[in-house]
Design an enzyme around this catalytic site. Structure first.
Site, mmCIF file in Angstrom:
data_model
loop_
_atom_site.group_PDB
_atom_site.id
_atom_site.type_symbol
_atom_site.label_atom_id
_atom_site.label_comp_id
_atom_site.label_asym_id
_atom_site.label_seq_id
_atom_site.Cartn_x
_atom_site.Cartn_y
_atom_site.Cartn_z
ATOM 1 N N LYS A 66 15.953 -11.400 7.195
ATOM 2 C CA LYS A 66 15.774 -12.367 8.296
ATOM 3 C C LYS A 66 14.732 -13.425 7.965
ATOM 4 C CE LYS A 66 11.808 -10.395 10.149
ATOM 5 N NZ LYS A 66 10.828 -10.381 11.214
ATOM 6 N N PHE A 104 0.811 -1.222 0.000
ATOM 7 C CA PHE A 104 0.000 0.000 0.000
ATOM 8 C C PHE A 104 0.840 1.266 0.000
ATOM 9 C CE2 PHE A 104 -3.505 -2.491 2.395
ATOM 10 C CZ PHE A 104 -3.925 -3.057 1.204
ATOM 11 N N ARG A 136 6.284 -16.985 11.727
ATOM 12 C CA ARG A 136 5.485 -17.693 10.728
ATOM 13 C C ARG A 136 6.323 -18.399 9.676
ATOM 14 N NH1 ARG A 136 0.324 -14.684 8.293
ATOM 15 N NH2 ARG A 136 1.840 -14.086 6.729
ATOM 16 N N ASN A 137 7.375 -17.731 9.201
ATOM 17 C CA ASN A 137 8.227 -18.354 8.197
ATOM 18 C C ASN A 137 8.894 -19.610 8.760
ATOM 19 O OD1 ASN A 137 8.303 -16.401 5.787
ATOM 20 N ND2 ASN A 137 8.542 -15.057 7.548
ATOM 21 N N GLN A 190 6.246 -13.895 3.855
ATOM 22 C CA GLN A 190 7.194 -12.888 3.395
ATOM 23 C C GLN A 190 8.489 -13.565 2.922
ATOM 24 O OE1 GLN A 190 6.076 -9.447 4.042
ATOM 25 N NE2 GLN A 190 7.518 -9.157 2.367
#
Lengths: 415, 415
Positions: A272, A121, A338-339, A367
């Site tokens: 990262k 965005f 999450r990754n 991501q």
């Protein structure tokens, strides 16, 4: 004399109101209350308006109230309940946070703009801001990630700064928003190093040697240039020194360290995620804590190499190895991000990570997978994949070219 | 010409046979097989003799065999079964590991001595070695920890080197022994930087500027000095270069990086235990991953400050921030090490960590608690507690002077 000169206070707007944006609004609002000589007492929070209804589980649920039975504007709910029931439920916001769905009105006269928007965005919102901000405003970008393509690397802070012709720093760290919203202790890193352009330097010179221009990747095809020189802050405002910027963010539960290195801080928050995928793979293989620590260490050093190769000497090794935005963010991301979790789960289930994204993230994208692809595309265009064996291994695992079990041999030092 | 000169091979002895010592024997024995031009094919492992009996759960248990019914010498069991059933059960050792309970015989003619002894046994074992080793032997110390007192800091490697008048390097890293014994991937750091004293430099000069002497803490009351100059390696041995030392330890599953900084490598293995206690406290408070990463980061920087303050420029920042012996060992220790777990448990149960030691470790002592005390005693003697707020906070928590909840305010930067 200096105190006489500063008659105004800075107005602050938080551009964004998701989980992290609302958390930032809370802590910034606490800090403007603590520093009334520096900051105006109302903090504007721009809300992308949507309709919401108080869910049955909420402490605000009341079947006799309109808000629990009919869809309401999110900004109205926030300003009535002092809680973002949709993106930060359960956390009471200071009453000096004012949600505002009107973007030009929210930023009117603001000298400090804190950007906390989803990555995609940023260009659109910046375009809507042109002509509505004061020309001497300064930005701090709290959105992690960078735009990487074959053509080069663009930092989020740089994209904002160039579109709005303002100086824009960056904030990044080991910062899981929900923990900070609950005032659990954490740290962050703020990169803030504007070129000399305050009222004591009335002719700001933005030369190729200034820190803003140093951020540009030398590999970019079209070196960016500003349309106009940066505008100095009028002398009736308190200076936007490092110390005053620190006062805007530092809390007893949120320790801020200020550095110069905008590129390093921004890269840390992006790269990262590739490391977290690698850590998830070795953990999924059951290889234990030695192996996990090893890929984290190797990954941090590839971050350093990447920063120095493409952003030159403005990037400091210590930004990655010593600051919250580097080593600490890697640690947090590799403990349970999450990754990390999805990569681990992909090994444990024998499914590709894309299947895990589909089934366990409701189609949301990680991501790390997109960053791994973008970084690989860029490194390949430079012929430098071999210099970054861990980043390359993660890409090759995602593509099915190699197996996670090969990570040790792929990253084995060749000396 | 060089190949003609090297007619001998190095004999290697592992001094110690616990969990870590037996693991080192296994990987060193694999490496001497892979490098027969450099190393003799038998690796001696000195065993502190004791009696043992094969337990019922062992795959070697056989009720018709003496070894399963009558106590046997541990060295005999190891040499018969090629397994250290007491300290590394389930792992088959290469047949070229020979357990030897006779210390002088085990080290006879060995040019490389790998020390893997419990901390407290090092002085006594070294005293027993005097007169039994070749004068040009070199040591590598794999025992973590340092001796810290009011008088100063002594590294284990330094204690060995001075008692035996040999050069002694150090090996340390994110190395949980059982994972390495199972050939799960990990890394380590070897500090190896002997002063020039090989046969091409027949008059070795151990000057105050040589790396060996640089290791001495300037704060120590009596600067140490060798009784005699170091003896060069005869020219009919292959040189004990960094590359050849690396070949002794590096495996596909055990990646070795060689550095110069013996003091930094040794300090990392000691000070990380204080950090692990701090991480356990904040985790026990339920403060989440941001807080845990923050105390780890702050702790790593206190390690750097400590090394530079007391060992001068021979200590490199990167040893702590970039190597396995630094950041990676901190990570592993704070993910699930004993110090971390006991500190966490002490918060969760409301008991002191000393009670946890009693009840959950069968009276064994944590390394972290004694290191925190020793380091505090030393820092206090120097009037420097305030420079190390995290180390000091851990000591004060152990002593009941402050509460773990105070960690953020105690370590808050005062700038």
């Amino acid at each position: 004399m200096a105190t006489l000169a500063a008659q105004k206070q800075h107005k602050v707007t938080i551009v964004g109101s998701g989980n992290w944006g609302t958390t930032m609004s809370k802590l910034v609002a606490e800090n403007v209350q603590a520093n009334p000589h520096l900051f105006q007492q109302t903090v504007q929070m721009w809300v992308y308006e949507e309709e919401c209804i108080i869910p049955k589980g909420s402490r605000h649920y009341d079947p006799s109230s309109d808000m629990s039975t009919k869809p309401q504007k999110l900004s109205h709910v926030i300003n009535t309940l002092h809680e973002n029931i949709k993106y930060l439920p359960g956390i009471t916001l200071p009453s000096n946070v004012v949600a505002n769905p009107d973007l030009p009105a929210a930023v009117k006269d603001s000298t400090i703009l804190v950007f906390v928007l989803p990555h995609q965005f940023i260009p659109r919102v910046c375009d809507q801001l042109v002509g509505h901000i004061v020309p001497f405003a300064r930005g701090i970008c709290c959105t992690k990630g960078v735009d990487v393509s074959e053509k080069g690397i663009r930092l989020m802070s740089e994209a904002i700064g160039m579109r709005l012709n303002i100086y824009c720093g960056a904030l990044s760290g080991a910062n899981i928003a929900s923990e900070i919203a609950q005032e659990k202790y954490s740290e962050t890193t703020v990169a803030y190093d504007p070129p000399p352009m305050d009222s004591r330097h009335p002719t700001p010179k933005v030369s190729p040697s200034s820190s803003q221009v140093d951020l540009i990747s030398p590999s970019r095809v079209n070196p960016s240039s500003r349309s106009a020189p940066l505008i100095p802050l009028p002398s009736d405002y308190p200076p936007l020194s490092r110390e005053n910027i620190r006062k805007l963010f530092h809390r007893p539960y949120f320790h801020v360290r200020i550095v110069d290195d905008v590129a390093g801080v921004s890269l840390g928050g992006a790269l990262k995620n590739i490391i977290a995928l690698a850590a998830g793979y070795v953990d999924g293989l059951g290889w234990g804590d030695n192996a996990k620590a090893a890929v984290m260490r190797v990954g941090i050093l590839e971050m350093v190499r990447f920063g120095k190769a493409f952003f030159g000497d403005s990037v400091k090794t210590g930004t990655f190895t010593e600051e919250s935005c580097g080593v600490a963010d890697v640690i947090t991301s590799c403990m349970g991000g999450r990754n990390f979790r999805c990569a681990k789960r992909s090994i444990e289930t024998g499914k590709s990570i894309y299947e895990i994204e589909e089934t366990e993230l409701n189609g949301q994208k990680l991501q790390g997978t997109s960053t791994a692809h973008e970084v690989h595309t860029f490194l390949k265009s430079q012929g430098l994949e071999a210099e970054y064996p861990l980043f390359t291994a993660v890409y090759d695992i995602l593509e099915g070219n190699v197996k996670p079990e090969q990570i040790p041999e792929l990253i084995e030092p060749k000396d």
